[in-house]
Design a protein around this motif. Structure first.
Motif, PDB file in Angstrom:
ATOM      1  N   GLN A 275       0.495  -1.392   0.194  1.00  0.00           N
ATOM      2  CA  GLN A 275       0.055   0.250   0.367  1.00  0.00           C
ATOM      3  C   GLN A 275       0.612   1.285   0.278  1.00  0.00           C
ATOM      4  O   GLN A 275       1.997   0.988   0.773  1.00  0.00           O
ATOM      5  CB  GLN A 275      -0.906   0.100   0.995  1.00  0.00           C
ATOM      6  CG  GLN A 275      -2.187   1.221   1.328  1.00  0.00           C
ATOM      7  CD  GLN A 275      -3.131   0.892   0.457  1.00  0.00           C
ATOM      8  OE1 GLN A 275      -3.569  -0.561  -0.244  1.00  0.00           O
ATOM      9  NE2 GLN A 275      -3.434   1.944  -0.122  1.00  0.00           N
ATOM     10  N   LYS A 276       0.322   1.980  -0.577  1.00  0.00           N
ATOM     11  CA  LYS A 276       1.719   3.632  -0.503  1.00  0.00           C
ATOM     12  C   LYS A 276      -0.238   4.678  -0.366  1.00  0.00           C
ATOM     13  O   LYS A 276      -0.687   4.825  -0.999  1.00  0.00           O
ATOM     14  CB  LYS A 276       1.779   4.054  -2.587  1.00  0.00           C
ATOM     15  CG  LYS A 276       3.135   2.305  -2.699  1.00  0.00           C
ATOM     16  CD  LYS A 276       3.910   3.025  -3.462  1.00  0.00           C
ATOM     17  CE  LYS A 276       5.420   2.441  -4.502  1.00  0.00           C
ATOM     18  NZ  LYS A 276       5.150   1.332  -3.263  1.00  0.00           N
ATOM     19  N   TYR A 277       0.848   5.901   0.317  1.00  0.00           N
ATOM     20  CA  TYR A 277      -0.731   6.238   0.181  1.00  0.00           C
ATOM     21  C   TYR A 277       0.092   8.058  -0.304  1.00  0.00           C
ATOM     22  O   TYR A 277       1.543   8.284  -0.066  1.00  0.00           O
ATOM     23  CB  TYR A 277      -0.455   6.870   2.361  1.00  0.00           C
ATOM     24  CG  TYR A 277      -1.048   5.501   2.463  1.00  0.00           C
ATOM     25  CD1 TYR A 277      -2.574   5.397   2.657  1.00  0.00           C
ATOM     26  CD2 TYR A 277      -0.270   4.686   3.239  1.00  0.00           C
ATOM     27  CE1 TYR A 277      -3.066   4.400   3.312  1.00  0.00           C
ATOM     28  CE2 TYR A 277      -0.407   3.507   3.573  1.00  0.00           C
ATOM     29  CZ  TYR A 277      -2.027   3.262   3.257  1.00  0.00           C
ATOM     30  OH  TYR A 277      -2.939   1.978   4.227  1.00  0.00           O
ATOM     31  N   GLU A 278      -0.393   9.064  -1.108  1.00  0.00           N
ATOM     32  CA  GLU A 278      -0.091   9.953  -1.395  1.00  0.00           C
ATOM     33  C   GLU A 278      -0.635  11.092  -0.402  1.00  0.00           C
ATOM     34  O   GLU A 278      -1.213  12.058   0.112  1.00  0.00           O
ATOM     35  CB  GLU A 278      -0.027  10.462  -2.936  1.00  0.00           C
ATOM     36  CG  GLU A 278       0.092   9.439  -3.481  1.00  0.00           C
ATOM     37  CD  GLU A 278       0.292   9.266  -4.650  1.00  0.00           C
ATOM     38  OE1 GLU A 278      -1.211  10.300  -5.475  1.00  0.00           O
ATOM     39  OE2 GLU A 278       0.931   9.287  -5.612  1.00  0.00           O
ATOM     40  N   PHE A 279       0.120  12.495  -0.586  1.00  0.00           N
ATOM     41  CA  PHE A 279       0.384  13.560   0.250  1.00  0.00           C
ATOM     42  C   PHE A 279       0.550  14.830  -0.722  1.00  0.00           C
ATOM     43  O   PHE A 279       2.289  14.362  -1.241  1.00  0.00           O
ATOM     44  CB  PHE A 279       1.163  13.571   1.439  1.00  0.00           C
ATOM     45  CG  PHE A 279       0.335  12.712   2.716  1.00  0.00           C
ATOM     46  CD1 PHE A 279      -0.851  12.863   3.323  1.00  0.00           C
ATOM     47  CD2 PHE A 279       0.772  11.266   2.372  1.00  0.00           C
ATOM     48  CE1 PHE A 279      -1.247  11.994   3.880  1.00  0.00           C
ATOM     49  CE2 PHE A 279      -0.130  10.768   3.744  1.00  0.00           C
ATOM     50  CZ  PHE A 279      -0.330  10.379   4.394  1.00  0.00           C
ATOM     51  N   THR A 280      -0.247  15.833  -0.855  1.00  0.00           N
ATOM     52  CA  THR A 280      -0.134  16.958  -1.324  1.00  0.00           C
ATOM     53  C   THR A 280       1.220  18.097  -0.728  1.00  0.00           C
ATOM     54  O   THR A 280       0.838  17.606   0.923  1.00  0.00           O
ATOM     55  CB  THR A 280      -0.748  17.726  -2.238  1.00  0.00           C
ATOM     56  OG1 THR A 280      -1.890  18.036  -1.339  1.00  0.00           O
ATOM     57  CG2 THR A 280      -1.636  17.035  -2.849  1.00  0.00           C
ATOM     58  N   ALA A 281       1.892  18.598  -1.143  1.00  0.00           N
ATOM     59  CA  ALA A 281       2.695  19.981   0.161  1.00  0.00           C
ATOM     60  C   ALA A 281       1.129  20.101   1.055  1.00  0.00           C
ATOM     61  O   ALA A 281       1.596  20.508   2.106  1.00  0.00           O
ATOM     62  CB  ALA A 281       3.094  20.733  -0.760  1.00  0.00           C
ATOM     63  N   ALA A 282       0.237  20.642  -0.170  1.00  0.00           N
ATOM     64  CA  ALA A 282      -0.789  21.487   1.301  1.00  0.00           C
ATOM     65  C   ALA A 282      -0.991  20.393   2.164  1.00  0.00           C
ATOM     66  O   ALA A 282      -1.289  20.977   3.896  1.00  0.00           O
ATOM     67  CB  ALA A 282      -1.713  21.798   0.585  1.00  0.00           C
TER      68      ALA A 282
END
Ligand SMILES: [Zn+2]
Length: 290
Positions: A275-282
């Protein structure tokens, strides 16, 4: 299909657990792309963690079994829930070593002979229970036996095994754990030692088609048994976006701000599963409270 069994002798003096961990270890191999020796090292540790975890008392308890030696494996990390469902990862999944003098996968060469075995039981109390003993051989079964006998003062016999096919898939994997319970005297010890003497390896027993209950009947053949549990254990990760967020927050504001400044999208992978989780800079800045 049931791949786990827990029994007690009817005199209440000996407890036995056995697991057929083939499915679990094959899944771990596929997730971590392990070489045969690392499939064996991780697989043995996963089987041990599952058996120890299944002895936890409350549903929300967890058990971490960590082996850290001075070998190229760079340590093995495994976690079990209170039911014996496990997850884990190796420090270095790609170790390749020649077979040892017995013609077996050189797990001890990968783990190292100097280091520690650590068991952390999170019992949902203020502080977790932590037990630590030195590595005895790096073969894992002996190391777990030593831990149980010395740190938990429960005389135990542990056998673990993983057999890998030529194409690196898992042919057999599993183990058993036999423990003397309070009240067991010299006579029980002698009967148990006799039963364990000359016992084929656990992968041989599994290769003969034995179920975990068959294995326990074989190991404890001189005793009358009561079956306490037959069930199915699996490789199971409980990661979630919330848990990853908490881990990110624990990095601290400065670190999060730096991450957010470096790239628009940060990808955080789970160490235990694909599993991978993405986070934006904001989103990172929001976690940082900025
Ligand atoms: Zn995960």
């Amino acid at each position: 299909m049931n791949n786990y069994c827990k029994v007690m002798t009817t005199d209440g003096l000996v407890r036995g657990i056995a697991i057929d961990a083939k499915e679990i270890v094959e899944q771990a191999r596929q997730i971590h792309d392990t070489t045969p020796v690392m499939t064996a090292a991780l697989g043995r540790t996963l089987a041990a963690a599952s058996m120890l975890g299944s002895l936890l008392k409350a549903e929300n308890n967890t058990l971490t079994l960590q082996i850290k030696g001075d070998g190229p494996a760079g340590g093995i990390m495994t976690v079990s829930d209170a039911f014996g469902n496990v997850r884990g990862y190796p420090g270095n999944p790609h170790v390749e070593l020649p077979l040892n003098a017995k013609g077996k996968l050189d797990v001890s060469g990968a783990i190292g002979r100097d280091g520690t075995l650590t068991v952390i039981k999170d019992l949902n109390l203020k502080e977790p229970y932590i037990g630590r003993t030195p590595i005895v051989s790096g073969e894992i079964a002996e190391d777990v036996t030593h831990y149980l006998t010395v740190s938990e003062q429960t005389p135990s016999a542990v056998a673990l095994g993983v057999l890998v096919e030529r194409d690196w898939t898992v042919r057999q994997a599993g183990g058993f754990l036999v423990q003397l319970l309070p009240g067991a005297g010299e006579e029980t010890i002698v009967r148990l030692e006799q039963a364990l003497e000359g016992l084929p390896s656990v992968t041989t027993l599994l290769d003969e088609g034995m179920t975990p209950l068959d294995i326990l009947r074989r190991v404890l053949r001189d005793f009358e048994l009561e079956v306490l549990e037959e069930s199915h254990k699996e490789y199971r990760c409980n990661c979630s976006r919330e848990r990853v967020e908490r881990a990110l927050i624990s990095l601290g504001r400065t670190e999060l701000q730096a991450l957010a400044g470096e790239q628009e999208l940060t990808e955080v992978g789970c160490q235990f599963c694909p599993q991978k989780y993405e986070f934006t800079a904001a989103q990172l800045l929001q976690l940082a409270g900025l």
